[in-house]
Structure formats: C-alpha cells, structure tokens
Scaffold this motif. Structure first.
Motif, PDB file in Angstrom:
ATOM      1  N   GLU A  11       0.844  -1.183   0.000  1.00 57.45           N
ATOM      2  CA  GLU A  11       0.000   0.000   0.000  1.00 57.45           C
ATOM      3  C   GLU A  11       0.885   1.240   0.000  1.00 57.45           C
ATOM      4  O   GLU A  11       1.839   1.336   0.775  1.00 57.45           O
ATOM      5  N   ARG A  12       0.578   2.186  -0.878  1.00 60.17           N
ATOM      6  CA  ARG A  12       1.287   3.468  -0.881  1.00 60.17           C
ATOM      7  C   ARG A  12       0.613   4.364   0.147  1.00 60.17           C
ATOM      8  O   ARG A  12      -0.599   4.540   0.131  1.00 60.17           O
ATOM      9  N   ILE A  13       1.412   4.918   1.039  1.00 56.50           N
ATOM     10  CA  ILE A  13       0.912   5.799   2.085  1.00 56.50           C
ATOM     11  C   ILE A  13       1.251   7.239   1.703  1.00 56.50           C
ATOM     12  O   ILE A  13       2.407   7.543   1.398  1.00 56.50           O
ATOM     13  N   ASP A  14       0.238   8.110   1.726  1.00 54.76           N
ATOM     14  CA  ASP A  14       0.501   9.522   1.458  1.00 54.76           C
ATOM     15  C   ASP A  14       1.285  10.117   2.619  1.00 54.76           C
ATOM     16  O   ASP A  14       0.944   9.906   3.783  1.00 54.76           O
ATOM     17  N   CYS A  15       2.340  10.834   2.289  1.00 57.18           N
ATOM     18  CA  CYS A  15       3.138  11.491   3.323  1.00 57.18           C
ATOM     19  C   CYS A  15       3.688  12.789   2.757  1.00 57.18           C
ATOM     20  O   CYS A  15       3.793  12.959   1.544  1.00 57.18           O
ATOM     21  N   THR A  16       4.025  13.708   3.657  1.00 54.97           N
ATOM     22  CA  THR A  16       4.584  14.974   3.223  1.00 54.97           C
ATOM     23  C   THR A  16       6.097  14.886   3.234  1.00 54.97           C
ATOM     24  O   THR A  16       6.684  14.091   3.966  1.00 54.97           O
ATOM     25  N   GLY A  17       6.724  15.682   2.419  1.00 50.39           N
ATOM     26  CA  GLY A  17       8.177  15.694   2.375  1.00 50.39           C
ATOM     27  C   GLY A  17       8.718  14.881   1.217  1.00 50.39           C
ATOM     28  O   GLY A  17       7.969  14.300   0.436  1.00 50.39           O
ATOM     29  N   ARG A  22       5.596   3.184   2.095  1.00 54.76           N
ATOM     30  CA  ARG A  22       4.882   1.968   1.732  1.00 54.76           C
ATOM     31  C   ARG A  22       4.565   1.160   2.981  1.00 54.76           C
ATOM     32  O   ARG A  22       5.253   1.240   3.991  1.00 54.76           O
ATOM     33  N   ASP A  23       3.515   0.342   2.866  1.00 51.00           N
ATOM     34  CA  ASP A  23       3.182  -0.634   3.897  1.00 51.00           C
ATOM     35  C   ASP A  23       3.063  -1.971   3.185  1.00 51.00           C
ATOM     36  O   ASP A  23       2.115  -2.224   2.449  1.00 51.00           O
ATOM     37  N   CYS A  24       4.054  -2.819   3.385  1.00 53.29           N
ATOM     38  CA  CYS A  24       4.161  -4.111   2.710  1.00 53.29           C
ATOM     39  C   CYS A  24       3.890  -5.224   3.724  1.00 53.29           C
ATOM     40  O   CYS A  24       4.402  -5.180   4.838  1.00 53.29           O
ATOM     41  N   PRO A  25       3.108  -6.236   3.348  1.00 52.96           N
ATOM     42  CA  PRO A  25       2.852  -7.336   4.281  1.00 52.96           C
ATOM     43  C   PRO A  25       4.128  -8.060   4.727  1.00 52.96           C
ATOM     44  O   PRO A  25       4.191  -8.567   5.835  1.00 52.96           O
ATOM     45  N   LYS A  26       5.153  -8.068   3.881  1.00 50.37           N
ATOM     46  CA  LYS A  26       6.390  -8.787   4.218  1.00 50.37           C
ATOM     47  C   LYS A  26       7.487  -7.890   4.780  1.00 50.37           C
ATOM     48  O   LYS A  26       8.246  -8.310   5.635  1.00 50.37           O
ATOM     49  N   CYS A  27       7.577  -6.658   4.291  1.00 52.31           N
ATOM     50  CA  CYS A  27       8.639  -5.745   4.734  1.00 52.31           C
ATOM     51  C   CYS A  27       8.175  -4.783   5.819  1.00 52.31           C
ATOM     52  O   CYS A  27       8.997  -4.173   6.488  1.00 52.31           O
ATOM     53  N   GLY A  28       6.867  -4.634   5.974  1.00 52.29           N
ATOM     54  CA  GLY A  28       6.335  -3.711   6.974  1.00 52.29           C
ATOM     55  C   GLY A  28       6.222  -2.305   6.417  1.00 52.29           C
ATOM     56  O   GLY A  28       6.382  -2.062   5.224  1.00 52.29           O
ATOM     57  N   ARG A  29       5.944  -1.377   7.298  1.00 54.62           N
ATOM     58  CA  ARG A  29       5.777   0.022   6.902  1.00 54.62           C
ATOM     59  C   ARG A  29       7.116   0.736   7.016  1.00 54.62           C
ATOM     60  O   ARG A  29       7.838   0.584   8.006  1.00 54.62           O
ATOM     61  N   TYR A  30       7.433   1.549   6.007  1.00 54.05           N
ATOM     62  CA  TYR A  30       8.718   2.244   5.974  1.00 54.05           C
ATOM     63  C   TYR A  30       8.631   3.418   5.003  1.00 54.05           C
ATOM     64  O   TYR A  30       7.710   3.511   4.194  1.00 54.05           O
TER      65      TYR A  30
END
Length: 77
Positions: A11-17, A22-30
């Motif tokens: 999932e692509r997460i909207d963020c500023t900057g 991303r939030d990946c089921p295998k890699c996690g959120r980063y």
C-alpha cells in the motif's frame, strides 16, 4: 502499488516531504527518501531484501516508521 524493497504488493501511504512511504505485508511500513530512490534508479541498483528487512526491524521501536535515507543505505554492510 509495489513495495520498494521486495517489489511485492504494498500500500502506498501519502506522506509529506521528500519521501515515498509503503506498507508491505512482508517488509512492513517504511519510508525511503526520494534522493535514495533516484540514486538507485540511476545506478540500476536494488535493495538487498534480507539485509533491508533486518535493518528495518532493528529500527522499529515505539511505533515509529523507519526511514531509509541515502546515508544509511550506503553504510549498511
């Protein structure tokens, strides 16, 4: 959207900057800095999945989203 580390579905997460988050089921959120992504693309490089996941896990504490910047990516053995 794809994970920037393992290229799986994420999932692509909207963020500023200057970041991609991303939030990946295998890699996690980063987050990854735009500067690092551009450098990787220019050089035809990719993340080492195992090392990157290990690094992300070591940086996850107190609910903070880990951020991979160019300085960290160049120093990870």
């Amino acid at each position: 959207m794809n994970c920037l580390i393992c290229v799986g579905v994420a999932e692509r997460i909207d963020c500023t900057g200057p970041w991609e988050e991303r939030d990946c089921p295998k890699c996690g959120r980063y987050r990854v800095s735009d500067k690092l992504l551009l450098t990787l693309m220019e050089q035809g490089q990719i993340f080492d999945i195992t090392k990157t996941r290990r690094w992300l896990n070591s940086k996850r504490h107190a609910g903070c989203t880990p951020v991979i910047e160019i300085e960290e990516a160049l120093l990870v053995p």
